[in-house]
Design a protein around this motif. Sequence first.
Motif, PDB file in Angstrom:
ATOM      1  N   LEU A 119      19.345   7.051 -10.112  1.00 33.47           N
ATOM      2  CA  LEU A 119      19.690   7.719 -11.363  1.00 33.47           C
ATOM      3  C   LEU A 119      18.868   7.167 -12.531  1.00 33.47           C
ATOM      4  CD1 LEU A 119      23.581   7.982 -11.057  1.00 33.47           C
ATOM      5  CD2 LEU A 119      21.898   9.823 -10.855  1.00 33.47           C
ATOM      6  N   GLY A 120      18.659   5.871 -12.530  1.00 34.45           N
ATOM      7  CA  GLY A 120      17.843   5.282 -13.589  1.00 34.45           C
ATOM      8  C   GLY A 120      16.416   5.779 -13.558  1.00 34.45           C
ATOM      9  N   MET A 121      15.837   5.884 -12.364  1.00 33.08           N
ATOM     10  CA  MET A 121      14.479   6.403 -12.260  1.00 33.08           C
ATOM     11  C   MET A 121      14.421   7.875 -12.653  1.00 33.08           C
ATOM     12  SD  MET A 121      11.947   6.720  -8.994  1.00 33.08           S
ATOM     13  CE  MET A 121      12.754   8.250  -8.568  1.00 33.08           C
ATOM     14  N   SER A 122      15.450   8.645 -12.289  1.00 35.14           N
ATOM     15  CA  SER A 122      15.493  10.059 -12.674  1.00 35.14           C
ATOM     16  C   SER A 122      15.578  10.210 -14.188  1.00 35.14           C
ATOM     17  CB  SER A 122      16.690  10.743 -12.006  1.00 35.14           C
ATOM     18  OG  SER A 122      16.587  10.690 -10.597  1.00 35.14           O
ATOM     19  N   ALA A 123      16.342   9.320 -14.833  1.00 29.04           N
ATOM     20  CA  ALA A 123      16.419   9.353 -16.297  1.00 29.04           C
ATOM     21  C   ALA A 123      15.062   9.044 -16.913  1.00 29.04           C
ATOM     22  CB  ALA A 123      17.470   8.361 -16.782  1.00 29.04           C
ATOM     23  N   ALA A 124      14.347   8.053 -16.344  1.00 33.18           N
ATOM     24  CA  ALA A 124      13.007   7.735 -16.843  1.00 33.18           C
ATOM     25  C   ALA A 124      12.058   8.907 -16.642  1.00 33.18           C
ATOM     26  CB  ALA A 124      12.473   6.494 -16.135  1.00 33.18           C
ATOM     27  N   LEU A 177      12.636  -0.649 -11.627  1.00 34.77           N
ATOM     28  CA  LEU A 177      14.041  -0.287 -11.803  1.00 34.77           C
ATOM     29  C   LEU A 177      14.663   0.140 -10.482  1.00 34.77           C
ATOM     30  CD1 LEU A 177      15.399   1.896 -14.734  1.00 34.77           C
ATOM     31  CD2 LEU A 177      16.498   1.802 -12.529  1.00 34.77           C
ATOM     32  N   ASN A 178      14.096   1.135  -9.860  1.00 41.95           N
ATOM     33  CA  ASN A 178      14.695   1.721  -8.664  1.00 41.95           C
ATOM     34  C   ASN A 178      14.687   0.750  -7.485  1.00 41.95           C
ATOM     35  OD1 ASN A 178      15.681   3.573  -6.781  1.00 41.95           O
ATOM     36  ND2 ASN A 178      13.677   4.439  -6.398  1.00 41.95           N
ATOM     37  N   LEU A 179      13.523   0.268  -7.118  1.00 42.21           N
ATOM     38  CA  LEU A 179      13.423  -0.584  -5.924  1.00 42.21           C
ATOM     39  C   LEU A 179      14.062  -1.955  -6.138  1.00 42.21           C
ATOM     40  CD1 LEU A 179       9.845   0.253  -4.614  1.00 42.21           C
ATOM     41  CD2 LEU A 179      12.038   1.228  -3.940  1.00 42.21           C
ATOM     42  N   ILE A 225       0.817  -1.213   0.000  1.00 46.36           N
ATOM     43  CA  ILE A 225       0.000   0.000   0.000  1.00 46.36           C
ATOM     44  C   ILE A 225       0.854   1.267   0.000  1.00 46.36           C
ATOM     45  CG2 ILE A 225      -1.696   1.309   1.330  1.00 46.36           C
ATOM     46  CD1 ILE A 225      -2.986  -1.319   2.124  1.00 46.36           C
ATOM     47  N   PRO A 226       1.806   1.432   0.928  1.00 44.08           N
ATOM     48  CA  PRO A 226       2.628   2.648   0.849  1.00 44.08           C
ATOM     49  C   PRO A 226       3.455   2.719  -0.423  1.00 44.08           C
ATOM     50  CG  PRO A 226       3.473   1.141   2.522  1.00 44.08           C
ATOM     51  CD  PRO A 226       2.134   0.642   2.123  1.00 44.08           C
ATOM     52  N   LEU A 227       3.896   1.580  -0.945  1.00 44.71           N
ATOM     53  CA  LEU A 227       4.674   1.566  -2.175  1.00 44.71           C
ATOM     54  C   LEU A 227       3.853   2.079  -3.345  1.00 44.71           C
ATOM     55  CD1 LEU A 227       7.333   0.627  -3.569  1.00 44.71           C
ATOM     56  CD2 LEU A 227       6.209  -1.563  -3.929  1.00 44.71           C
ATOM     57  N   LEU A 228       2.643   1.564  -3.491  1.00 46.80           N
ATOM     58  CA  LEU A 228       1.771   2.014  -4.568  1.00 46.80           C
ATOM     59  C   LEU A 228       1.392   3.474  -4.390  1.00 46.80           C
ATOM     60  CD1 LEU A 228      -0.622  -1.044  -4.982  1.00 46.80           C
ATOM     61  CD2 LEU A 228       1.194  -0.311  -6.517  1.00 46.80           C
ATOM     62  N   PHE A 229       1.157   3.883  -3.154  1.00 46.84           N
ATOM     63  CA  PHE A 229       0.771   5.274  -2.903  1.00 46.84           C
ATOM     64  C   PHE A 229       1.875   6.232  -3.319  1.00 46.84           C
ATOM     65  CE2 PHE A 229       0.770   9.007  -0.143  1.00 46.84           C
ATOM     66  CZ  PHE A 229      -0.493   9.525  -0.424  1.00 46.84           C
ATOM     67  N   VAL A 230       3.112   5.937  -2.917  1.00 44.67           N
ATOM     68  CA  VAL A 230       4.229   6.829  -3.238  1.00 44.67           C
ATOM     69  C   VAL A 230       4.443   6.901  -4.743  1.00 44.67           C
ATOM     70  CG1 VAL A 230       6.729   7.103  -3.050  1.00 44.67           C
ATOM     71  CG2 VAL A 230       5.384   6.528  -1.030  1.00 44.67           C
ATOM     72  N   ALA A 231       4.475   5.752  -5.424  1.00 46.43           N
ATOM     73  CA  ALA A 231       4.718   5.737  -6.862  1.00 46.43           C
ATOM     74  C   ALA A 231       3.610   6.448  -7.623  1.00 46.43           C
ATOM     75  CB  ALA A 231       4.852   4.299  -7.351  1.00 46.43           C
ATOM     76  N   THR A 232       2.356   6.199  -7.232  1.00 46.72           N
ATOM     77  CA  THR A 232       1.231   6.817  -7.932  1.00 46.72           C
ATOM     78  C   THR A 232       1.135   8.297  -7.620  1.00 46.72           C
ATOM     79  OG1 THR A 232       0.071   4.696  -7.765  1.00 46.72           O
ATOM     80  CG2 THR A 232      -1.236   6.626  -8.363  1.00 46.72           C
ATOM     81  N   THR A 248       2.803   7.657 -16.568  1.00 48.24           N
ATOM     82  CA  THR A 248       2.268   6.309 -16.322  1.00 48.24           C
ATOM     83  C   THR A 248       3.393   5.283 -16.259  1.00 48.24           C
ATOM     84  OG1 THR A 248       0.206   6.893 -17.443  1.00 48.24           O
ATOM     85  CG2 THR A 248       0.688   4.551 -17.178  1.00 48.24           C
ATOM     86  N   VAL A 249       4.307   5.325 -17.221  1.00 42.65           N
ATOM     87  CA  VAL A 249       5.426   4.376 -17.233  1.00 42.65           C
ATOM     88  C   VAL A 249       6.397   4.677 -16.099  1.00 42.65           C
ATOM     89  CG1 VAL A 249       7.342   3.495 -18.632  1.00 42.65           C
ATOM     90  CG2 VAL A 249       5.155   3.995 -19.700  1.00 42.65           C
ATOM     91  N   LEU A 250       6.401   5.904 -15.595  1.00 41.56           N
ATOM     92  CA  LEU A 250       7.278   6.243 -14.475  1.00 41.56           C
ATOM     93  C   LEU A 250       6.932   5.424 -13.232  1.00 41.56           C
ATOM     94  CD1 LEU A 250       9.529   8.062 -13.336  1.00 41.56           C
ATOM     95  CD2 LEU A 250       7.750   9.749 -12.768  1.00 41.56           C
ATOM     96  N   VAL A 251       5.663   5.072 -13.063  1.00 37.08           N
ATOM     97  CA  VAL A 251       5.281   4.208 -11.939  1.00 37.08           C
ATOM     98  C   VAL A 251       6.015   2.875 -12.039  1.00 37.08           C
ATOM     99  CG1 VAL A 251       3.351   3.067 -10.785  1.00 37.08           C
ATOM    100  CG2 VAL A 251       3.022   5.324 -11.799  1.00 37.08           C
ATOM    101  N   VAL A 252       6.103   2.343 -13.255  1.00 42.19           N
ATOM    102  CA  VAL A 252       6.821   1.086 -13.470  1.00 42.19           C
ATOM    103  C   VAL A 252       8.304   1.261 -13.177  1.00 42.19           C
ATOM    104  CG1 VAL A 252       7.291  -0.747 -15.131  1.00 42.19           C
ATOM    105  CG2 VAL A 252       5.123   0.471 -15.222  1.00 42.19           C
ATOM    106  N   ALA A 253       8.869   2.385 -13.624  1.00 45.04           N
ATOM    107  CA  ALA A 253      10.293   2.624 -13.407  1.00 45.04           C
ATOM    108  C   ALA A 253      10.616   2.768 -11.925  1.00 45.04           C
ATOM    109  CB  ALA A 253      10.728   3.881 -14.164  1.00 45.04           C
ATOM    110  N   PHE A 254       9.730   3.401 -11.174  1.00 47.88           N
ATOM    111  CA  PHE A 254       9.973   3.597  -9.747  1.00 47.88           C
ATOM    112  C   PHE A 254      10.117   2.263  -9.021  1.00 47.88           C
ATOM    113  CE2 PHE A 254       8.460   3.974  -5.379  1.00 47.88           C
ATOM    114  CZ  PHE A 254       9.226   5.012  -4.903  1.00 47.88           C
TER     115      PHE A 254
END
Length: 276
Positions: free
Chosen positions: A199-204, A99-101, A55-62, A90-96
Amino acid sequence: MSTVPAEVLPTGALSGRGRATDDEVAAPLAPRARLLPALAAVYRAQLSRARVARIPLLFVATFQSVGIMVLMRGVVDGGSEARAVVAGSTVLVVAFVALNLLAQYFGQLRATGGLDHYATLPVPPAAVVLGAAGAYASFTVPGTAVTAVAGSVLFGLPLGHLWILAAVVPLAGAALAGLGAALGLLAPRQELATLLGQLGMSAALLLGVLPAERLPEPIGWARDLLPSTYGVEALARTFDPDPDWAAVALDLAVCGVVGVVSLAVATWAYRRAAVR
């Protein structure tokens, strides 16, 4: 008093000290698990492990992606730029998550010796990488749907083709999860794995959310190298009144190929890290 023939007694009983023979010590181990059953087992274990943080993971990413779209609403009015902002967010949620986590997770697993646990199990390396990647990518499904719908309403984009998320999320998730796992496994230190994931998430974020036509040409080349770019392009094309489905299919195919390659690299990196 009954007697037992000596040949049926355990060897340890004959020696009187309970020691195993060489044949007993060299007994064959259990056969190695097949890929698909092992993959399903690792996926379920990872999904159960991270359930508390869902829940907190989805909340932060969304919340992050929706907040970016709200900020960009004051700069972008509509057209191709609006489509790029919504697709990129939208794709940034996937990258967060993917990729990042995942980079942080595998970096921590390597630093704390957690890979030794998986190395003792009769599980193929590909099952470990694919199971963890699939579990982390699964968390992004609700967030991507909420972000895409909210962005479409915010910018006045059509909602009729959002079913394409059923292809964009797994393909972009595979590409980004493979990259994140490889970064975490190849980084020599846990802190460096965390930094590379960020850095990868920032690039996305920068290369995916910002409209491509506003980027300088050298940065545009870097954008073409980012795996998430093709998922963003595929989703953005479906917001057109008459989408070019051949171009959408091509973008998704590129995303799929990059996903296979990145997951193969991550599997090789896992083998390399597990034997050290």
